[in-house]
Write a protein that holds these residues in place. Structure first.
Motif, PDB file in Angstrom:
ATOM      1  N   LEU A 145      -0.952   1.226   7.789  1.00 26.63           N
ATOM      2  CA  LEU A 145      -1.208   0.465   6.419  1.00 26.63           C
ATOM      3  C   LEU A 145      -0.081   0.869   5.400  1.00 26.63           C
ATOM      4  CD1 LEU A 145      -5.151   1.255   6.114  1.00 26.63           C
ATOM      5  CD2 LEU A 145      -3.844  -0.780   6.691  1.00 26.63           C
ATOM      6  N   ILE A 146       0.473   1.945   5.436  1.00 28.05           N
ATOM      7  CA  ILE A 146       1.543   2.404   4.505  1.00 28.05           C
ATOM      8  C   ILE A 146       2.580   1.590   4.459  1.00 28.05           C
ATOM      9  CG2 ILE A 146       3.048   4.067   3.340  1.00 28.05           C
ATOM     10  CD1 ILE A 146      -0.213   4.735   3.365  1.00 28.05           C
ATOM     11  N   GLY A 147       3.105   0.998   3.439  1.00 24.98           N
ATOM     12  CA  GLY A 147       3.902  -0.118   3.138  1.00 24.98           C
ATOM     13  C   GLY A 147       3.681  -1.569   3.350  1.00 24.98           C
ATOM     14  N   GLN A 148       2.448  -1.886   4.026  1.00 22.35           N
ATOM     15  CA  GLN A 148       1.996  -3.002   4.411  1.00 22.35           C
ATOM     16  C   GLN A 148       1.399  -3.688   3.018  1.00 22.35           C
ATOM     17  OE1 GLN A 148       2.261  -4.687   7.071  1.00 22.35           O
ATOM     18  NE2 GLN A 148       3.364  -3.025   7.695  1.00 22.35           N
ATOM     19  N   LEU A 174       0.759  -1.217  -0.103  1.00 21.58           N
ATOM     20  CA  LEU A 174      -0.037  -0.061  -0.251  1.00 21.58           C
ATOM     21  C   LEU A 174       0.890   1.292  -0.051  1.00 21.58           C
ATOM     22  CD1 LEU A 174      -2.656  -1.236   2.411  1.00 21.58           C
ATOM     23  CD2 LEU A 174      -3.197  -0.504   0.157  1.00 21.58           C
ATOM     24  N   ARG A 175       0.370   2.174  -1.094  1.00 26.05           N
ATOM     25  CA  ARG A 175       1.300   3.205  -1.046  1.00 26.05           C
ATOM     26  C   ARG A 175       0.740   4.483  -0.232  1.00 26.05           C
ATOM     27  NH1 ARG A 175       3.135   5.717  -6.655  1.00 26.05           N
ATOM     28  NH2 ARG A 175       4.330   3.873  -6.692  1.00 26.05           N
ATOM     29  N   SER A 176      -0.679   4.588  -0.731  1.00 24.97           N
ATOM     30  CA  SER A 176      -1.709   5.567  -0.081  1.00 24.97           C
ATOM     31  C   SER A 176      -2.981   5.103   0.202  1.00 24.97           C
ATOM     32  CB  SER A 176      -1.386   6.702  -1.079  1.00 24.97           C
ATOM     33  OG  SER A 176      -2.383   7.603  -0.404  1.00 24.97           O
ATOM     34  N   VAL A 177      -3.563   5.786   1.371  1.00 28.36           N
ATOM     35  CA  VAL A 177      -5.238   5.403   1.325  1.00 28.36           C
ATOM     36  C   VAL A 177      -5.981   6.705   1.785  1.00 28.36           C
ATOM     37  CG1 VAL A 177      -4.879   2.804   2.302  1.00 28.36           C
ATOM     38  CG2 VAL A 177      -4.566   4.810   3.962  1.00 28.36           C
ATOM     39  N   ASN A 178      -7.061   6.893   1.386  1.00 27.44           N
ATOM     40  CA  ASN A 178      -7.813   8.271   2.040  1.00 27.44           C
ATOM     41  C   ASN A 178      -8.352   7.829   3.193  1.00 27.44           C
ATOM     42  OD1 ASN A 178      -9.928   6.527   1.192  1.00 27.44           O
ATOM     43  ND2 ASN A 178     -10.981   8.048   0.069  1.00 27.44           N
ATOM     44  N   LYS A 179      -9.240   9.083   3.713  1.00 23.26           N
ATOM     45  CA  LYS A 179      -9.600   9.045   5.229  1.00 23.26           C
ATOM     46  C   LYS A 179     -10.757   8.046   5.244  1.00 23.26           C
ATOM     47  CE  LYS A 179     -11.950  11.920   8.617  1.00 23.26           C
ATOM     48  NZ  LYS A 179     -12.917  11.188   8.650  1.00 23.26           N
ATOM     49  N   ALA A 180     -11.536   7.801   4.193  1.00 20.63           N
ATOM     50  CA  ALA A 180     -12.594   6.907   4.177  1.00 20.63           C
ATOM     51  C   ALA A 180     -12.245   5.698   4.296  1.00 20.63           C
ATOM     52  CB  ALA A 180     -13.497   6.993   2.598  1.00 20.63           C
ATOM     53  N   ALA A 181     -11.115   5.084   3.564  1.00 25.02           N
ATOM     54  CA  ALA A 181     -10.543   3.714   3.713  1.00 25.02           C
ATOM     55  C   ALA A 181     -10.200   3.655   5.371  1.00 25.02           C
ATOM     56  CB  ALA A 181      -9.216   3.768   2.930  1.00 25.02           C
TER      57      ALA A 181
END
Length: 593
Positions: free
Chosen positions: A65-68, A47-54
């Motif tokens: 989460l980032i990097g996982q 995972l590189r990026s996620v938004n607030k909703a995620a």
């Protein structure tokens, strides 16, 4: 003039930095406004990026989460399906929407519709952008509708069986002669005792002649004890008079009646279904009344609950902001729709109910949309995007989720249409902004990198990748000091430490022995907006070896000029002294002469 040129370049670089930052903020604001969960996945599946909703949906913090690996947030049983899906995206650049199951931090499963698109750079896929839509509410509605339908079907079957038995019995009674009735009394007694309903016979004066054991059990008597009794002996006066009034009316009319009435059993009021039929002799004269009844309290409660449920679901159906259409699975004719469907299409209810589902779509989208419906008819739970054509001829992008539903024994397709025009526009803006930002990023000739708080490279521009002789994707995740300075620990003179500590931009110049070059490094911190702390930094690295070389040459020239100047000044003073001496000698010679 050379210094003015450098100043102009610095100003231009600063303007580009500000523009890049503005584009970044703009892009982030667009992403944060998306209500569906958005994830950006690297080519290696992390995972590189996620938004607030995620984050809200999954219950994680961003740094968890980032990097996982992406599979961390999906059900383990669907790992192979997820792999095949992403392989399809990598191969084709895009894929159909797919039904998957997210796994929250608390281990809760959430059904979602997942849609992925490939991220490309110079023709190479570097990752995937995915949107996941929570499907729990839609599935709950469908599940409850199916449960209520099953309950209603079972109760309808029970009622049908009872009605057939009663009609058969009443038919026999109407046709039988008195002698035949007496001769077959044993047969009817046997039938009455084995039916689950309560049965009684009264004479012309509403006095009991017979009842079966089921009815006697309710009255707490033996069946034989009911003979000669009246309703007053077993029921409250008001209820007894109601029963006798019904008996009188039916015997006078000679017609069969079916009545829903109150009934007291063990002090508890219940609702019963009663069928009363007049008993006639061989001359057609009414001699009494036959009654058969059964408890429908539970059925009434279920019916009322079902009616309430239907009203509730009808309210949900009508108040849904998504357009909902229901079509015959065989003919594809539309049979119902909600207010949102009328609003999005511009048609009236009458117009909608007179058209096939095909007519909702432009000709170039009909085949693909009907293929979705066919797949749904085969039981596939899929979600896809299509286009609907309004009455005014406007094309509107929609996501479609269809499911088979059973209504009154007939199969229908229910389609939920959500207007995704804004999503499409937002997606286009995201792609455009990302492309503009990438072009700006890569157009900078200085080495530029985004580094996290652990000195790992998050993103680099083309100049940086070319400098370390790697592809940009190969650089991500590596330590900056290893690639640039050839060191296992952060470079001692790197200004990142000071920028991290102060939260301000710091610039430093130093000679790198590994590169054998003079470098100018400028570090601008990036802040975590939620925590207010430094999450990383933007590094600008410029090779200033040539500038330093010129400066060194200029310094040496200045030293030489200074020596020459001093030597020149000494000679001038001696010449002046000599001139004075010569003048003095001339003066002396003049006096002597």
């Amino acid at each position: 003039m050379r210094f003015k040129g450098r100043t102009r370049k610095k100003i231009a670089l600063k303007e580009k930095q500000e523009e890049t930052y503005a584009q970044r903020v703009y892009l982030q604001s667009i992403i944060s406004s998306i209500r569906d969960a958005l994830v950006v996945v690297n080519s290696d599946g992390t995972l590189r990026s996620v938004n607030k909703a995620a984050l809200d949906l999954l219950g994680y913090k961003e740094d968890e989460l980032i990097g996982q690996p992406l599979k961390k947030v999906f059900l383990q049983e669907e790992e192979s399906l997820l792999y095949k899906y992403f392989q399809g995206i990598v191969t084709a650049g895009a894929a159909y929407d797919i039904a998957l199951t997210l796994l929250t931090k608390q281990g809760k499963s959430i059904p979602v519709n997942f849609s992925g698109t490939a991220m490309q750079q110079e023709g190479k896929i570097i990752g995937v952008v995915g949107l996941a839509r929570d499907m729990r509410k839609a599935r709950e509605v469908i599940s409850e509708l199916e449960e209520k339908k099953t309950e209603l079907e079972e109760h309808s079957k029970d009622l049908s069986r009872m009605q057939k038995a009663m009609l058969h019995m009443m038919s026999d009674l109407d046709m039988a002669k008195k002698e035949e009735f007496r001769a077959s009394e044993a047969k009817y007694r046997l039938l009455a005792e084995n039916l689950p309903q309560k049965i009684f016979i009264k004479d012309r004066n509403s006095v009991y002649v017979f009842c079966n054991k089921n009815y006697a059990r309710d009255l707490n008597i033996e069946a034989e004890e009911i003979k000669g009794k009246a309703d007053y002996d077993f029921h409250p006066k008001e209820l007894a008079e109601k029963y006798r009034a019904d008996d009188k009316r039916i015997m006078e009319s000679g017609e069969i009646e079916e009545i829903e009435d109150k009934y007291i059993q063990d002090g508890v009021e219940k609702i019963v279904q009663i069928i009363k039929t007049p008993i006639k002799d061989e001359k057609g004269n009414v001699t009494g009344i036959l009654g058969i009844f059964w408890d429908i309290t539970e059925r009434k409660q279920i019916g009322e609950a079902l009616a309430t449920s239907e009203r509730r679901y009808r309210t949900l159906f009508e108040s849904s902001k998504d357009a909902i259409f229901i079509a015959d699975a065989q003919t594809r004719m539309l049979v119902d729709c909600n207010e949102a469907a009328l609003a999005i299409t511009g048609y009236s209810k009458e117009e909608i109910l007179s058209m096939p589902a095909d007519q909702l779509h432009p000709k170039d989208a009909v085949d693909a949309t009907m293929e979705i419906f066919k797949r749904q008819a085969r039981g596939e739970d899929i979600m896809a995007e299509s286009v609907i054509l309004t009455k005014a001829g406007q094309r509107i992008f929609v996501s479609i989720h269809t499911a088979l539903v059973e209504l009154q024994g007939k199969t229908y397709l229910m389609g939920v249409f959500r207007d995704v025009t804004l999503y499409k526009k937002a997606e286009e803006k995201i792609i455009l902004a990302a492309e503009e930002w990438r072009k700006t990023f890569d157009s900078i000739t200085d080495l530029m990198a985004i580094v996290d708080k652990d000195y790992r490279l998050v993103r680099v521009n083309k100049a940086f990748a070319d400098f370390v002789r790697l592809e940009p994707a190969e650089v991500i995740g590596k330590f900056c000091h290893e690639l640039v300075h050839g060191m296992k620990e952060p470079y001692p003179d790197c200004p990142y430490k000071e920028a991290y500590r102060t939260g301000k931009t710091v610039t430093a110049e130093f000679f790198d022995t590994f590169l054998n070059k003079y470098l100018e490094v400028s570090v601008t911190p990036i802040f975590d907006t939620k925590r207010g702390s430094v999450a990383g930094a933007v590094h600008f690295i410029r090779d200033i070896s040539q500038r330093k070389s010129l400066e060194e040459k200029a310094r040496k020239h200045m030293q030489e000029l200074e020596v020459f100047y001093k030597a020149s000044v000494g000679r001038e003073e001696r010449i002046l002294e000599l001139k004075k001496e010569i003048q003095m000698l001339k003066n002396q010679l003049g006096k002597k002469s």
